[in-house]
Write a protein that holds these residues in place. Sequence first.
Motif, mmCIF file in Angstrom:
data_model
loop_
_atom_site.group_PDB
_atom_site.id
_atom_site.type_symbol
_atom_site.label_atom_id
_atom_site.label_comp_id
_atom_site.label_asym_id
_atom_site.label_seq_id
_atom_site.Cartn_x
_atom_site.Cartn_y
_atom_site.Cartn_z
ATOM 1 N N PHE A 3 0.112 -0.719 7.019
ATOM 2 C CA PHE A 3 0.102 0.736 7.143
ATOM 3 C C PHE A 3 1.429 1.382 6.749
ATOM 4 O O PHE A 3 1.446 2.337 5.969
ATOM 5 N N SER A 4 2.538 0.892 7.261
ATOM 6 C CA SER A 4 3.835 1.520 6.978
ATOM 7 C C SER A 4 4.167 1.472 5.488
ATOM 8 O O SER A 4 4.739 2.422 4.946
ATOM 9 N N GLU A 5 3.804 0.402 4.831
ATOM 10 C CA GLU A 5 4.048 0.298 3.388
ATOM 11 C C GLU A 5 3.054 1.146 2.603
ATOM 12 O O GLU A 5 3.389 1.700 1.556
ATOM 13 N N ALA A 6 1.837 1.270 3.112
ATOM 14 C CA ALA A 6 0.834 2.124 2.477
ATOM 15 C C ALA A 6 1.283 3.587 2.506
ATOM 16 O O ALA A 6 1.129 4.308 1.520
ATOM 17 N N VAL A 7 1.852 4.013 3.619
ATOM 18 C CA VAL A 7 2.356 5.383 3.730
ATOM 19 C C VAL A 7 3.466 5.617 2.717
ATOM 20 O O VAL A 7 3.503 6.651 2.045
ATOM 21 N N LEU A 8 4.332 4.650 2.576
ATOM 22 C CA LEU A 8 5.429 4.757 1.615
ATOM 23 C C LEU A 8 4.898 4.873 0.181
ATOM 24 O O LEU A 8 5.342 5.729 -0.591
ATOM 25 N N VAL A 9 3.920 4.054 -0.159
ATOM 26 C CA VAL A 9 3.342 4.090 -1.512
ATOM 27 C C VAL A 9 2.597 5.401 -1.741
ATOM 28 O O VAL A 9 2.714 6.004 -2.811
ATOM 29 N N GLU A 10 1.856 5.860 -0.745
ATOM 30 C CA GLU A 10 1.135 7.127 -0.905
ATOM 31 C C GLU A 10 2.118 8.282 -1.115
ATOM 32 O O GLU A 10 1.902 9.140 -1.978
ATOM 33 N N LYS A 52 2.483 -7.339 -6.192
ATOM 34 C CA LYS A 52 3.341 -8.094 -7.101
ATOM 35 C C LYS A 52 4.229 -7.158 -7.926
ATOM 36 O O LYS A 52 5.397 -7.454 -8.178
ATOM 37 N N THR A 53 3.685 -6.015 -8.318
ATOM 38 C CA THR A 53 4.412 -5.077 -9.171
ATOM 39 C C THR A 53 5.533 -4.361 -8.433
ATOM 40 O O THR A 53 6.660 -4.308 -8.912
ATOM 41 N N ILE A 54 5.238 -3.806 -7.257
ATOM 42 C CA ILE A 54 6.233 -2.973 -6.563
ATOM 43 C C ILE A 54 6.769 -3.599 -5.282
ATOM 44 O O ILE A 54 7.553 -2.971 -4.574
ATOM 45 N N SER A 55 6.332 -4.793 -4.964
ATOM 46 C CA SER A 55 6.806 -5.518 -3.775
ATOM 47 C C SER A 55 6.514 -4.784 -2.473
ATOM 48 O O SER A 55 7.270 -4.882 -1.509
ATOM 49 N N LEU A 56 5.423 -4.035 -2.465
ATOM 50 C CA LEU A 56 4.953 -3.387 -1.241
ATOM 51 C C LEU A 56 3.483 -3.718 -1.070
ATOM 52 O O LEU A 56 2.703 -3.613 -2.009
#
Length: 121
Positions: free
Chosen positions: A101-108, A92-96
């Motif tokens: 997996f692909s979004e998790a990599v981006l956040v990490e 909800k906070t960052i819309s990811l």
Amino acid sequence: MVVLKKQEMGNLKQKELELFSTSKIFNFGINSNLEEYKKFYNIASVMSFLHDDDLVNTALAFFENNLNISQTSKKTFMHRNTLVYRIEKIKKTISLDIRIFSEAVLVENMIIFYKNIISAK
């Protein structure tokens, strides 16, 4: 995606910073047009996520446990529903969605990038 405020970018001197998304590479330099990136990313929400130690630590624990909710909840001694709630709060906070997996990599990468910026100060 992380976008830095002008004063934060000034601390980086002449380095160019590259952040990877699932489809493109965005180059952030000192002379970047910040307004262009503000159209696509909400800086305030990303920065609020990065300053929330509970959410960042939850995300990192989730990544360390291969995006497995059950395993993460056991290792962190956190109720499964609490973990799911925090993951939803991140989404909800960052819309990811860090369950993808692909979004998790981006956040990490975003977290690592931000920690490197903070430690360089």
